[in-house]
Design a protein around this motif. Structure first.
Motif, PDB file in Angstrom:
ATOM      1  N   MET A  90      -2.254   3.433 -11.507  1.00  0.00           N
ATOM      2  CA  MET A  90      -1.843   2.028 -11.490  1.00  0.00           C
ATOM      3  C   MET A  90      -2.833   1.217 -10.652  1.00  0.00           C
ATOM      4  SD  MET A  90       1.891   0.470 -11.179  1.00  0.00           S
ATOM      5  CE  MET A  90       2.207  -1.274 -11.341  1.00  0.00           C
ATOM      6  N   ASN A 130      -3.756  -5.835  -0.254  1.00  0.00           N
ATOM      7  CA  ASN A 130      -2.451  -5.326   0.149  1.00  0.00           C
ATOM      8  C   ASN A 130      -2.234  -3.884  -0.294  1.00  0.00           C
ATOM      9  OD1 ASN A 130      -1.925  -7.840   1.129  1.00  0.00           O
ATOM     10  ND2 ASN A 130      -0.840  -8.510  -0.708  1.00  0.00           N
ATOM     11  N   ALA A 131      -2.920  -3.513  -1.370  1.00  0.00           N
ATOM     12  CA  ALA A 131      -2.678  -2.189  -1.925  1.00  0.00           C
ATOM     13  C   ALA A 131      -3.492  -1.107  -1.223  1.00  0.00           C
ATOM     14  CB  ALA A 131      -2.978  -2.178  -3.414  1.00  0.00           C
ATOM     15  N   PHE A 132      -4.487  -1.513  -0.425  1.00  0.00           N
ATOM     16  CA  PHE A 132      -5.184  -0.535   0.410  1.00  0.00           C
ATOM     17  C   PHE A 132      -4.586  -0.578   1.801  1.00  0.00           C
ATOM     18  CE2 PHE A 132      -8.982  -0.616  -2.481  1.00  0.00           C
ATOM     19  CZ  PHE A 132      -9.013   0.746  -2.698  1.00  0.00           C
ATOM     20  N   ASN A 133      -4.477   0.594   2.387  1.00  0.00           N
ATOM     21  CA  ASN A 133      -4.005   0.678   3.758  1.00  0.00           C
ATOM     22  C   ASN A 133      -5.109   0.144   4.679  1.00  0.00           C
ATOM     23  OD1 ASN A 133      -3.159   1.490   6.281  1.00  0.00           O
ATOM     24  ND2 ASN A 133      -2.293   3.405   5.539  1.00  0.00           N
ATOM     25  N   PRO A 134      -4.805  -0.868   5.488  1.00  0.00           N
ATOM     26  CA  PRO A 134      -5.871  -1.496   6.275  1.00  0.00           C
ATOM     27  C   PRO A 134      -6.483  -0.595   7.345  1.00  0.00           C
ATOM     28  CG  PRO A 134      -3.730  -2.412   6.859  1.00  0.00           C
ATOM     29  CD  PRO A 134      -3.521  -1.568   5.646  1.00  0.00           C
ATOM     30  N   VAL A 135      -5.820   0.483   7.714  1.00  0.00           N
ATOM     31  CA  VAL A 135      -6.345   1.262   8.842  1.00  0.00           C
ATOM     32  C   VAL A 135      -7.274   2.396   8.426  1.00  0.00           C
ATOM     33  CG1 VAL A 135      -4.368   0.700  10.296  1.00  0.00           C
ATOM     34  CG2 VAL A 135      -4.383   2.844   9.037  1.00  0.00           C
ATOM     35  N   PHE A 136      -7.445   2.625   7.117  1.00  0.00           N
ATOM     36  CA  PHE A 136      -8.348   3.691   6.695  1.00  0.00           C
ATOM     37  C   PHE A 136      -9.481   3.122   5.844  1.00  0.00           C
ATOM     38  CE2 PHE A 136      -4.327   6.115   7.181  1.00  0.00           C
ATOM     39  CZ  PHE A 136      -4.752   6.901   8.229  1.00  0.00           C
ATOM     40  N   TYR A 142     -10.703  -4.746   4.455  1.00  0.00           N
ATOM     41  CA  TYR A 142     -10.904  -6.161   4.777  1.00  0.00           C
ATOM     42  C   TYR A 142     -12.373  -6.536   4.907  1.00  0.00           C
ATOM     43  CZ  TYR A 142     -11.602  -4.428   9.517  1.00  0.00           C
ATOM     44  OH  TYR A 142     -12.074  -3.750  10.601  1.00  0.00           O
ATOM     45  N   MET A 187     -10.341  -0.294  -5.943  1.00  0.00           N
ATOM     46  CA  MET A 187      -8.961   0.008  -6.333  1.00  0.00           C
ATOM     47  C   MET A 187      -8.932   0.738  -7.677  1.00  0.00           C
ATOM     48  SD  MET A 187      -5.746  -1.268  -5.449  1.00  0.00           S
ATOM     49  CE  MET A 187      -4.731   0.118  -5.844  1.00  0.00           C
ATOM     50  N   GLN A 200     -10.048   4.198  -7.288  1.00  0.00           N
ATOM     51  CA  GLN A 200      -8.979   5.041  -6.745  1.00  0.00           C
ATOM     52  C   GLN A 200      -7.986   5.421  -7.846  1.00  0.00           C
ATOM     53  OE1 GLN A 200      -6.176   3.196  -4.067  1.00  0.00           O
ATOM     54  NE2 GLN A 200      -6.187   4.989  -2.728  1.00  0.00           N
ATOM     55  N   ALA A 201      -7.683   4.446  -8.713  1.00  0.00           N
ATOM     56  CA  ALA A 201      -6.706   4.713  -9.768  1.00  0.00           C
ATOM     57  C   ALA A 201      -7.225   5.737 -10.776  1.00  0.00           C
ATOM     58  CB  ALA A 201      -6.325   3.418 -10.479  1.00  0.00           C
ATOM     59  N   LEU A 226      -0.045   6.714  -6.713  1.00  0.00           N
ATOM     60  CA  LEU A 226      -1.149   7.657  -6.842  1.00  0.00           C
ATOM     61  C   LEU A 226      -0.673   9.094  -6.734  1.00  0.00           C
ATOM     62  CD1 LEU A 226      -3.634   5.636  -4.709  1.00  0.00           C
ATOM     63  CD2 LEU A 226      -3.915   6.184  -7.115  1.00  0.00           C
ATOM     64  N   PHE A 282      -3.258  -2.455  -8.788  1.00  0.00           N
ATOM     65  CA  PHE A 282      -2.384  -3.536  -8.349  1.00  0.00           C
ATOM     66  C   PHE A 282      -3.109  -4.874  -8.325  1.00  0.00           C
ATOM     67  CE2 PHE A 282      -0.275   0.228  -7.004  1.00  0.00           C
ATOM     68  CZ  PHE A 282       1.055  -0.075  -7.143  1.00  0.00           C
ATOM     69  N   GLN A 283      -2.274  -5.907  -8.218  1.00  0.00           N
ATOM     70  CA  GLN A 283      -2.788  -7.271  -8.289  1.00  0.00           C
ATOM     71  C   GLN A 283      -3.690  -7.611  -7.105  1.00  0.00           C
ATOM     72  OE1 GLN A 283       0.364 -10.052  -8.595  1.00  0.00           O
ATOM     73  NE2 GLN A 283      -0.974 -11.824  -8.689  1.00  0.00           N
ATOM     74  N   GLU A 284      -3.246  -7.290  -5.902  1.00  0.00           N
ATOM     75  CA  GLU A 284      -3.997  -7.701  -4.718  1.00  0.00           C
ATOM     76  C   GLU A 284      -4.458  -6.449  -3.965  1.00  0.00           C
ATOM     77  OE1 GLU A 284      -6.081  -8.579  -2.510  1.00  0.00           O
ATOM     78  OE2 GLU A 284      -5.483 -10.647  -2.915  1.00  0.00           O
ATOM     79  N   TYR A 299       0.814  -1.219   0.000  1.00  0.00           N
ATOM     80  CA  TYR A 299       0.000   0.000   0.000  1.00  0.00           C
ATOM     81  C   TYR A 299       0.845   1.266   0.000  1.00  0.00           C
ATOM     82  CZ  TYR A 299       0.520  -0.792   5.044  1.00  0.00           C
ATOM     83  OH  TYR A 299       1.013  -1.059   6.285  1.00  0.00           O
TER      84      TYR A 299
END
Lengths: 364, 261
Positions: free
Chosen positions: B95, B102-108, B154, B165, B168-169, A259, B97-99, A252
């Motif tokens: 961009m 993992n590409a998102f921050n889990p806390v927001f 999650y 995702m 967002q891109a 981004l 991403f594949q997963e 991330y």
């Protein structure tokens, strides 16, 4: 789609397991009471911190009585009369003929509650002619209980402000060093090591010596806070840097870079929040260091100056064994320091266990 | 040949291992035509993702660009300053991403993280950002945007996360989207949906898409252009149809029969 279960955040989970630890909850309550006492010190204390009467130097505690010959008469104290024994030592004799009722919500020394509301109201007090010493008096006849309450304002706040400053520095320095790596990391870490290289207490003394003598009490207070924070940030910065080195490899972070987010935002939002469980525990565990640092400085007369009270300079009275022998109540500030420090440590240890995801198995 | 939005000339990316230099991408030449879907296909380790990251100048620290140029509308991205490059990322080139987990921050929340991009690249503020996020999520085919934007990564299913995702891109409406294996963690039905979404982005939002994949069979229905990578070298490129029907290189033939992954 989203799970329709009740959403429980990581923080709530940690809070639940924290509440199960009775000792830690007990410590949290102690600290809550201490901080509440510090905030409302003006109201809770019978006298102002500088209200002195030299006729009552080292006057022993005046016990509050409720019964007179087996009959309930409400709280009162007896007057104290100062005499000298054959060694010319002060002896206070309880004068049972003079009786002073202890009243609630009495008018006393003027103060501003929370620095805003002018008032003369005090929780307890006695009328003129006697002095209420719940735990005794100091050398100038000032009420030690009042001075402990006022001292809490300084001693307890120094820990919080100090930790706030040093953790802000530590998090940013550690975050920047860990995120960028390379020469920036090298420079910042060598700087940390230079701070850590000098033993803490000597650095404290050296920095204190660099502060001008003619500072007033508020300036000294802030000087002490800044000095203490200057010593504290380096250790944290090193650990945060280590965590950031691994956090910056997360996908991330790469996504945030892709981004076009600025580096500052990435450090602040996508890296540092993931160190929070460590940081909260570390904050709790390092606050006692600031309280003890201030106490140590004040104890040797380099910190908060009389007539202002801090737990450290109240303890400086204890430097003479004779005084402790004849007026043992002057050790009370030490009890408060001890309770505060041990409470912060127990809470910090418990929080560290609660916030550790690996401990989840034990959270039933 | 219509005009290319991005030209990759002689791209060579290397990694130094002790005294040995290994080339991860070897002299790659690629033109990405505007408003088309171009697929970059190869087995794992063939340098597809590395090429994608090199375009954004986000190569991992150990990797470096040995030579080559990446020309965006006549300008070599390698000559831009770090600040100019940051303005390209997300705003001009997005961009996926594949997963997404993992590409998102889990806390927001999802909404917060999409809003972050809008705050960085647009002048929107306050409630307008929220409206824009809802619009973006609707564009990518999310049914219940207000709920999704308040969800944490999650809490969402894989398909929803991937749509978020993509939202967002495309938040700052970039002209080029690099999609790095956007469907390889999804089941077949969802793969088709996401592919459909990319087609929609191209047709309705006039975006150019560089699709990175290991599955030639999947991209064949979507991409107009395809480039086949093997061991960092481009072995074949051209119109998808002709390559699919008459693969010349043996590696392409293997890819077609899904003999290599």
């Amino acid at each position: 789609m989203t799970r329709n279960t009740e959403h429980v955040s990581e923080f709530q989970l940690a809070l639940r397991s924290f509440k199960k630890n009775r000792l830690a909850v007990c410590c949290a309550m102690i600290l809550f009471i201490f901080y509440a006492g510090a905030i409302f010190a003006d109201f809770l204390s019978p006298y102002s911190y500088r209200n002195e009467d030299r006729n009552y130097s080292y006057c022993p505690p005046t016990p509050v009585r409720f019964f007179d010959e087996g009959k309930w008469v409400g709280p009162y104290i007896y007057g104290q009369t100062l005499t000298f024994n054959e060694f010319y030592r002060r002896v206070y004799q309880t004068d049972t003929t003079r009786r002073f009722p202890v009243r609630l919500f009495v008018q006393g020394d003027e103060y501003k509650l929370l620095g805003l509301i002018p008032s003369r109201l005090h929780l307890v007090g006695v009328q003129e002619g006697a002095r209420l010493y719940l735990i005794g008096a100091d050398s100038r006849g000032r009420d030690l209980w009042s001075r402990i309450l006022y001292g809490a304002q300084i001693s307890l706040s120094i820990g919080l402000i100090g930790v706030l400053i040093s953790f802000s520095i530590g998090l940013i320095v550690g975050g920047v060093a860990g995120f960028y790596g390379g020469w920036i990391d090298n420079v910042l870490m060598r700087l940390c090591e230079m701070v850590m290289m000098v033993p803490g207490f000597y650095l404290l003394l050296a920095l204190r010596a660099a502060v001008p003598d003619d500072f007033n009490s508020v300036q000294i207070y802030f000087a002490i806070v800044v000095i203490l924070s200057f010593i504290g940030w380096a250790g944290l910065a090193r650990i945060i840097r280590g965590m950031c080195l691994s956090l910056r490899e997360r996908e991330y972070v790469l996504a945030a870079k892709s981004l076009g987010l600025s580096d500052f935002k990435i450090i602040l939002r996508h890296i540092l929040p993931h160190t929070v469980s460590y940081s909260i525990a570390a904050v709790m565990l390092s606050i006692p260091g600031y309280i003890l640092g201030e106490s140590a400085l004040s104890l040797i007369g380099l910190g908060i100056q009389d007539p202002y009270a801090s737990w450290g300079n109240l303890l400086s009275d204890n430097m003479s064994i004779v005084r402790i022998k004849f007026a043992p109540w002057i050790l009370w500030p030490g009890v408060f320091i001890f309770l505060t420090v041990i409470s912060f440590n127990i809470i910090g240890d418990t929080l560290r266990d609660c916030l550790d995801p690996m401990m989840k198995a034990e959270r039933k | 040949m219509q005009d290319a939005i991005l030209k990759i000339n002689h791209l060579t990316v290397a990694v130094q291992e002790f005294n040995k230099e290994t080339l991860l991408v070897n002299d790659l030449n690629l033109e990405i035509p505007r408003n088309r879907i171009t697929a970059l296909v190869g087995s794992s380790g063939s340098g597809k993702t590395t090429t994608g990251l090199a375009i954004l100048r986000l190569l991992p620290q150990a990797l470096y660009m040995k030579k080559g140029a990446i020309v965006w509308e006549g300008q070599d991205l390698m000559n831009l300053s770090e600040n100019q490059m940051r303005l390209m990322r997300g705003k001009k080139i997005g961009m996926v991403f594949q997963e997404p987990l993992n590409a998102f921050n889990p806390v927001f929340t999802i909404g917060f993280q999409i809003g972050e991009v809008l705050k960085q690249h647009t002048t929107l503020s306050g409630p307008k950002i929220n409206d824009e996020i809802v619009r973006l999520l609707t564009t990518v085919g999310v049914d219940d945007p207000p709920r999704i934007l308040n969800s944490y990564p999650y809490q969402l299913s894989g398909g929803l996360r991937q749509r978020a995702m993509i939202a967002q891109a495309i938040a700052a409406s970039p002209s080029l989207i690099i999609a790095d294996e956007p469907t390889s963690n999804l089941d077949v039905t969802l793969q088709a949906h996401i592919m459909e979404l990319f087609r929609k982005l191209r047709d309705e939002l006039k975006m150019t898409i560089l699709l990175i994949s290991h599955d030639l069979g999947m991209v064949v229905h979507l991409a107009e252009q395809v480039a086949i990578l093997a061991n960092g070298r481009m072995v074949e490129s051209g119109e998808t149809k002709s390559i699919w029907q008459h693969p010349r290189h043996p590696f392409t033939q293997q890819l077609k029969q899904k003999m290599v992954i």
